[in-house]
Design an enzyme around this catalytic site. Sequence first.
Site, PDB file in Angstrom:
ATOM      1  N   ASP A   1     -58.663  -5.987   6.693  1.00  0.00           N
ATOM      2  CA  ASP A   1     -58.217  -6.875   5.617  1.00  0.00           C
ATOM      3  C   ASP A   1     -57.285  -7.902   6.244  1.00  0.00           C
ATOM      4  OD1 ASP A   1     -57.203  -8.096   3.317  1.00  0.00           O
ATOM      5  OD2 ASP A   1     -55.738  -6.489   2.982  1.00  0.00           O
TER       6      ASP A   1
ATOM      7  N   ASN B   1     -52.871 -13.798   5.366  1.00  0.00           N
ATOM      8  CA  ASN B   1     -52.160 -14.883   6.035  1.00  0.00           C
ATOM      9  C   ASN B   1     -50.962 -14.391   6.843  1.00  0.00           C
ATOM     10  OD1 ASN B   1     -53.485 -17.472   5.092  1.00  0.00           O
ATOM     11  ND2 ASN B   1     -53.105 -16.478   3.124  1.00  0.00           N
TER      12      ASN B   1
ATOM     13  N   VAL C   1     -54.331  -5.685   7.809  1.00  0.00           N
ATOM     14  CA  VAL C   1     -54.289  -4.255   7.520  1.00  0.00           C
ATOM     15  C   VAL C   1     -55.635  -3.664   7.910  1.00  0.00           C
ATOM     16  CG1 VAL C   1     -53.933  -2.476   5.779  1.00  0.00           C
ATOM     17  CG2 VAL C   1     -52.667  -4.626   5.629  1.00  0.00           C
TER      18      VAL C   1
ATOM     19  N   ALA D   1     -61.769 -13.757  -0.458  1.00  0.00           N
ATOM     20  CA  ALA D   1     -62.416 -12.473  -0.183  1.00  0.00           C
ATOM     21  C   ALA D   1     -61.535 -11.302  -0.597  1.00  0.00           C
ATOM     22  CB  ALA D   1     -62.762 -12.380   1.305  1.00  0.00           C
ATOM     23  N   ASP D   2     -60.229 -11.433  -0.395  1.00  0.00           N
ATOM     24  CA  ASP D   2     -59.319 -10.340  -0.746  1.00  0.00           C
ATOM     25  C   ASP D   2     -59.312 -10.070  -2.240  1.00  0.00           C
ATOM     26  OD1 ASP D   2     -58.162 -12.861  -1.132  1.00  0.00           O
ATOM     27  OD2 ASP D   2     -56.129 -12.177  -0.696  1.00  0.00           O
TER      28      ASP D   2
ATOM     29  N   THR E   1     -48.836 -12.857   0.685  1.00  0.00           N
ATOM     30  CA  THR E   1     -48.214 -14.150   0.960  1.00  0.00           C
ATOM     31  C   THR E   1     -48.119 -14.948  -0.334  1.00  0.00           C
ATOM     32  OG1 THR E   1     -49.178 -14.100   3.170  1.00  0.00           O
ATOM     33  CG2 THR E   1     -48.340 -16.218   2.384  1.00  0.00           C
TER      34      THR E   1
ATOM     35  N   THR F   1     -23.808 -14.890  -1.899  1.00  0.00           N
ATOM     36  CA  THR F   1     -24.995 -15.745  -1.850  1.00  0.00           C
ATOM     37  C   THR F   1     -26.265 -14.959  -1.558  1.00  0.00           C
ATOM     38  OG1 THR F   1     -23.672 -17.635  -1.147  1.00  0.00           O
ATOM     39  CG2 THR F   1     -26.031 -17.740  -0.702  1.00  0.00           C
TER      40      THR F   1
END
EC number: 2.7.1.33
Length: 255
Positions: free
Chosen positions: A6, A9, A13, A108-109, A132, A184
């Site tokens: 798999d 970007n 995996v 495709a994913d 991503t 912050t």
Amino acid sequence: MLLAFDVGNTNIVMGVFKGKKLLHSFRISTDKNKTYDEYGMLVNQLIGYNGISLTEIDDVIISSVVPPLMNTLQVMSLKYFRTKPIVVGPGIKTGINIKYDNPKEVGADRIVNAVAAYELYGGPVIVIDFGTATTFCAISEKGEYLGGIIAPGLMISADALFQRTAKLPKIDLTKPPTVINRNTVASMQSGIIYGHVGMVDYIVTRMKGEFAPSAYVVATGGFANMIAEESKTIDTVNEMLTLEGLRIIYERNKE
């Protein structure tokens, strides 16, 4: 044995299956500059560490949203595993009827996730993939891919704040215990993570209203567990959903 890739970007995996059983999974950084030999040696080391030799891999299947790596991994498969890989793309048997205006646009994913979710949970089902990008996919009771949503992922959001501002730092995405914070870094973490939870719950509610109030919601991807802990709409997390989808597609396409 089946070796599934798999390719995202940010990460690749990999999973090794024996029949329907996932024996091992691995995650490495996506690198478009690596050669097929480098990937071949890396994969050999990873599976070898778990007692599996190259000769035990009978078949390979690849899903990729990174076009430059497709040929690299295909050549690697031929050279190191002596097998022509199945590639998720046009002409592949998925069992899913894609209702997109242009089916070729669907990553495709997302197709692989839809196949796995419908096979494992039935329909109607909503798949959320925290990669991503954060993607939402709607699959009908009949197994039709109806469409979905693509939103900036958590890392993209964090990187954008760092890159587009003068004083905000680069941060790790760990969840602060409270929404209101006094420094912050924690304030940024809160905005990105809890803001993402709010986005997820709002979008899922809207999706259910548009196509199926009873839709089951499954989440996957690197940040799925963290978001699911706070979400009111995610029913389950399946971190191996994409790998399972690749196995299912392989079974539907093997000769």
